[in-house]
Design an enzyme around this catalytic site. Structure first.
Site, PDB file in Angstrom:
ATOM      1  CE1 TYR A  61      -4.847  -2.153   4.699  1.00  0.00           C
ATOM      2  CE2 TYR A  61      -3.418   0.056   4.424  1.00  0.00           C
ATOM      3  CZ  TYR A  61      -4.122  -1.220   4.005  1.00  0.00           C
ATOM      4  OH  TYR A  61      -4.364  -1.537   2.612  1.00  0.00           O
ATOM      5  CB  SER A 115      -0.790  -0.180   1.298  1.00  0.00           C
ATOM      6  OG  SER A 115      -1.412   1.270   1.615  1.00  0.00           O
TER       7      SER A 115
END
Ligand SMILES: NC(=O)c1ccc[n+]([C@@H]2O[C@H](COP(=O)([O-])OP(=O)(O)OC[C@H]3O[C@@H](n4cnc5c(N)ncnc54)[C@H](O)[C@@H]3O)[C@@H](O)[C@H]2O)c1
Length: 250
Positions: A153, A140
């Site tokens: 995350y 990501s």
């Protein structure tokens, strides 16, 4: 020759979003794909319309499930040339909150899938991949930078790069390349449904963070992964390919 012609490639998280797009895009580039997902029905639906594709239930956080799925893929295909380790979940079902308020159970849940799950998949895949072989992991932009409220995350996705780089250097001389794609915001249920449910307007706001002024289509991430898995990326290993409309260039 098609870019992925003759390749047999597994995709985790293939029932939805980026993984489902990857199954379609890899097939269009000539691959046979195995669609793996904890959502077995969803994976089967994606595979059903793709020539040569198969599907299997696979929970990446469970080593027994991963081993069984990879056994099934190799039994069906006779070989495994590539893997797109893409299964992942968002933190707290899409809620952003200061680090000190993130429940430990939410931290553990996101690490179990995004980081421990990737470790389990790599351990199962690396000894069984054809050589030359290639793996792409989905990180990501949060593998490289931070965003407010996403400590669990971001930690999991920073860890994805650690695993990617070590797997790459461990296997560089053995004919296996390992890379990561680092998407910006992508129009999938993760953003459009779950993040949006907690923060209405999130998807539109996310578009504004990207210099290109929009979020990605899942196929745009899949195309980058397809190239990294293909032999056209033959000298690329240990790389983090940002597919983020310029977000991390700012
Ligand atoms: N959507 C975004 O904006 C975005 C941005 C950057 C990175 N990512 C990453 O991209 C990947 C795919 O996300 P997406 O946006 O397509 O989400 P999605 O929710 O549409 O798809 C994720 C898929 O993973 C599957 N999955 C969840 N837990 C699993 C498990 N334990 N075992 C096997 N499969 C499991 C789900 O069933 C689902 O089919 C994730 O790793 C995510 O972190 C997404």
């Amino acid at each position: 020759m098609m870019m992925l012609g003759g390749k047999h490639i597994l995709v985790t998280g293939a029932a939805s979003g980026i993984g489902a797009a990857a199954a379609r895009v890899f097939t269009a580039h000539g691959a046979r794909v195995a669609c793996l997902d904890i959502n077995a029905d969803g994976a089967a639906e994606v595979a059903a319309v793709l020539p040569g594709a198969i599907s299997a239930r696979c929970d990446v956080s469970d080593p027994t499930s991963v081993a069984a799925a990879i056994d099934a893929v190799i039994a069906a295909f006779g070989r495994l040339d590539g893997a797109f380790n893409n299964a992942g979940i968002e933190q707290s079902r899409g809620r952003m909150m200061p680090l000190e308020t993130i429940p430990l159970v939410d931290f553990d849940a996101v690490m179990a899938v995004n980081l421990r799950g990737l470790f389990i998949c790599l351990q199962a895949e690396l000894p069984r991949l054809s050589r030359p072989g290639a793996i792409v992991n989905t990180g990501s932009v949060m593998s490289a930078v931070a965003a407010p409220g996403l400590a669990a995350y971001a930690a999991s996705k920073h860890g994805v790069m650690g695993l990617t780089r070590v797997a790459a250097v461990d296997h560089a001389a053995l004919g296996i390349r390992v890379n990561a794609v680092l998407p910006g915001a992508v129009a999938t249920p993760m953003i459009l449904e779950r993040a949006e449910a907690h923060a209405p307007g999130y998807a539109a706001a996310a578009a504004g963070f990207h210099p290109m002024g929009r979020v990605a289509a899942p196929e745009e991430i899949a195309e980058a992964a397809a190239w990294l898995i293909s032999d056209r990326a033959s000298f690329v290993t240990g790389a983090a390919l940002a597919v983020d409309g310029g977000l991390t260039a700012v």
